[in-house]
Design a protein around this motif. Structure first.
Motif, short mmCIF file in Angstrom:
data_model
loop_
_atom_site.label_atom_id
_atom_site.label_comp_id
_atom_site.label_asym_id
_atom_site.label_seq_id
_atom_site.Cartn_x
_atom_site.Cartn_y
_atom_site.Cartn_z
N THR A 54 0.83 -1.21 0.00
CA THR A 54 0.00 0.00 0.00
C THR A 54 0.86 1.25 0.00
OG1 THR A 54 -1.66 -1.22 1.27
CG2 THR A 54 -1.89 1.16 1.17
N CYS A 55 1.93 1.25 0.81
CA CYS A 55 2.84 2.40 0.84
C CYS A 55 3.51 2.62 -0.51
CB CYS A 55 3.90 2.20 1.92
SG CYS A 55 3.28 2.26 3.62
N ILE A 56 3.89 1.55 -1.17
CA ILE A 56 4.50 1.67 -2.50
C ILE A 56 3.51 2.30 -3.48
CG2 ILE A 56 5.38 0.35 -4.47
CD1 ILE A 56 6.55 -1.63 -2.44
N SER A 57 2.26 1.89 -3.39
CA SER A 57 1.24 2.46 -4.27
C SER A 57 1.06 3.96 -4.01
CB SER A 57 -0.09 1.74 -4.07
OG SER A 57 0.05 0.35 -4.27
N VAL A 58 1.03 4.34 -2.73
CA VAL A 58 0.87 5.76 -2.39
C VAL A 58 2.08 6.56 -2.87
CG1 VAL A 58 0.65 7.39 -0.48
CG2 VAL A 58 -0.63 5.25 -0.44
N ASP A 59 3.28 6.02 -2.66
CA ASP A 59 4.48 6.72 -3.10
C ASP A 59 4.51 6.89 -4.61
OD1 ASP A 59 7.21 7.80 -2.76
OD2 ASP A 59 7.80 5.96 -3.78
N ARG A 60 4.13 5.90 -5.33
CA ARG A 60 4.09 6.00 -6.79
C ARG A 60 3.01 6.97 -7.24
NH1 ARG A 60 4.99 -0.34 -8.56
NH2 ARG A 60 7.27 -0.25 -8.60
N GLY B 168 -6.06 -6.74 6.02
CA GLY B 168 -5.05 -7.28 5.12
C GLY B 168 -5.45 -7.36 3.67
N PHE B 169 -6.71 -7.07 3.35
CA PHE B 169 -7.12 -7.14 1.94
C PHE B 169 -8.00 -5.95 1.54
CE2 PHE B 169 -10.25 -8.46 -1.29
CZ PHE B 169 -9.38 -8.67 -2.35
N VAL B 170 -9.10 -5.72 2.27
CA VAL B 170 -10.06 -4.71 1.84
C VAL B 170 -9.43 -3.32 1.86
CG1 VAL B 170 -12.28 -3.64 2.35
CG2 VAL B 170 -12.00 -6.11 2.62
N MET B 171 -8.81 -2.94 2.97
CA MET B 171 -8.22 -1.61 3.05
C MET B 171 -7.07 -1.41 2.06
SD MET B 171 -8.36 -0.85 7.18
CE MET B 171 -7.40 0.64 6.94
N PRO B 172 -6.09 -2.35 1.97
CA PRO B 172 -5.05 -2.18 0.95
C PRO B 172 -5.61 -2.15 -0.47
CG PRO B 172 -4.33 -3.76 2.58
CD PRO B 172 -5.77 -3.49 2.86
#
Length: 365
Positions: free
Chosen positions: A148-154, A227-231
């Motif tokens: 999720t952090c990688i997605s936000v950073d990108r 672990g799934f819905v929020m990410p």
């Protein structure tokens, strides 16, 4: 002469006659209504056999877990070694990818213990039982949060390229802080699993007692939501914004970047969605033996597919980048694993969002 003297002998003879002439009602009932009819077993509960499930798990789980463990150890070890050897920990994505590789590596190291617990009775005691479930949960949550952090950073690197470039000097600091917060949340959310896991009376390492159905449902629902819905929701928002930005670009880099995005999303959905659907179905209590057995088969298969993420992540998030791929080739050359050959890429190159490849590792194929 009283009345008993007159009627007494007559009453006595009449009672003797009735006892000899009436049929034996008790014997006839026992002979016809009890011994001649079969008992009705439908009112009794029957035990649902799990022999086929146990046989399947004894063959499938050790095989698939061993394969995942081998591939994950190789891939994530190369990622960690490349980052450390070339000191590539400069951006937020670099820090997230390194932490993701560490989480996947620890997760892979726990898989042999899972296979052992399936094949035989747990021989390592309650402390290692709790450690196995604790490592699994911590690395699971940390891996999902880091993706999720990688997605936000990108998202910020591509859609907010100017603002992200201004914060480049502090990117490493923000990445370290975010990683520490991620690991802290993963430990916090894993505490119930660590507390309630134990070795039961059958010498089996379990996450919770079978009698406590409320606890089982609560842990499964928390895993699905956190672990799934929020990410998945965060990744959907970020990647949709990235796609909108890339669609405005008119160069060849856009097509390559879009392919990588679709690959990342497809792998996440294919690996995680079936497993979470089966977990959702398992929260419903059912008395149907065939459905229960089918659910157990589906849980084992989808769980194995979900665990594949720890050996696929290095290829999607690290090896697919041009600069990282060239660093890996340099490392293998230095280690003597390959002969010297021209490097595919050197220097800086503009990405599809206008950032150089040293600024971010996002979607450079």
């Amino acid at each position: 002469m009283n009345s008993f003297t007159v009627f007494g002998p007559a009453l006595l003879l009449w009672s003797c006659h009735c006892q000899t002439s009436l049929p034996n009602v008790t014997e006839d009932f026992e002979a016809t209504d009890y011994y001649s009819t079969e008992p009705d077993y439908t009112q009794f509960e029957t035990v649902c056999g799990k022999d086929l499930n146990r046989s399947f798990r004894a063959r499938f789980i050790p095989t698939i877990y061993s394969l995942i463990c081998l591939l994950a150890l190789m891939g994530n070890f190369l990622v960690i070694l490349t980052y450390i050897h070339f000191n590539r920990i400069k951006t937020m994505t670099d820090i997230f990818l390194l932490n993701l590789a560490v989480a996947d590596l620890l997760f892979a190291l726990s898989l042999p213990f899972w296979a052992t617990s399936i094949m035989t009775k747990w021989p390592l005691g309650e402390l290692l039982c709790k450690a196995m479930y604790g490592i699994y949960k911590i690395t699971f949550f940390s891996g999902m949060f880091l993706l999720t952090c990688i997605s936000v950073d990108r998202y910020f690197s591509i859609t907010k390229a100017v603002s992200a470039h201004r914060c480049r000097n502090n990117a490493a600091y923000y990445g370290r802080v975010s990683s520490l917060v991620t690991w802290g949340l993963a430990v916090l959310f894993s505490l119930p699993e660590i507390i309630y896991s134990n070795v039961n009376s059958n010498s089996t390492c379990v996450a919770y007692s079978n009698e406590n159905d409320y606890l089982r449902v609560s842990l499964l629902i928390s895993q699905m939501v956190l672990g799934f819905v929020m990410p998945a929701l965060v990744m959907m928002f970020c990647y949709s914004g990235i796609i909108r930005t890339l669609m405005q670009a008119r160069n060849f880099e856009r097509n390559k970047a879009l392919k990588v995005i679709f690959a990342v999303v497809a792998v996440f959905v294919i690996s995680q969605l079936p497993y979470n659907v089966v977990m959702g179905l398992s929260t419903n209590n059912t008395t149907r033996c065939d459905f229960d057995n089918s659910l157990l088969f589906a849980m084992d298969v989808t769980q194995g597919i979900a665990f594949l993420r720890c050996c696929v992540n290095p290829f999607l998030y690290a090896f697919i980048g041009v600069k990282f791929r060239n660093d890996l080739l340099k490392l293998m050359t230095a280690l003597g694993c390959r002969s010297h050959s021209p490097i595919l890429y050197s220097g800086k190159r503009k990405s599809s969002a206008g950032l150089t490849d040293t600024d971010t590792t996002s979607f450079s194929p």
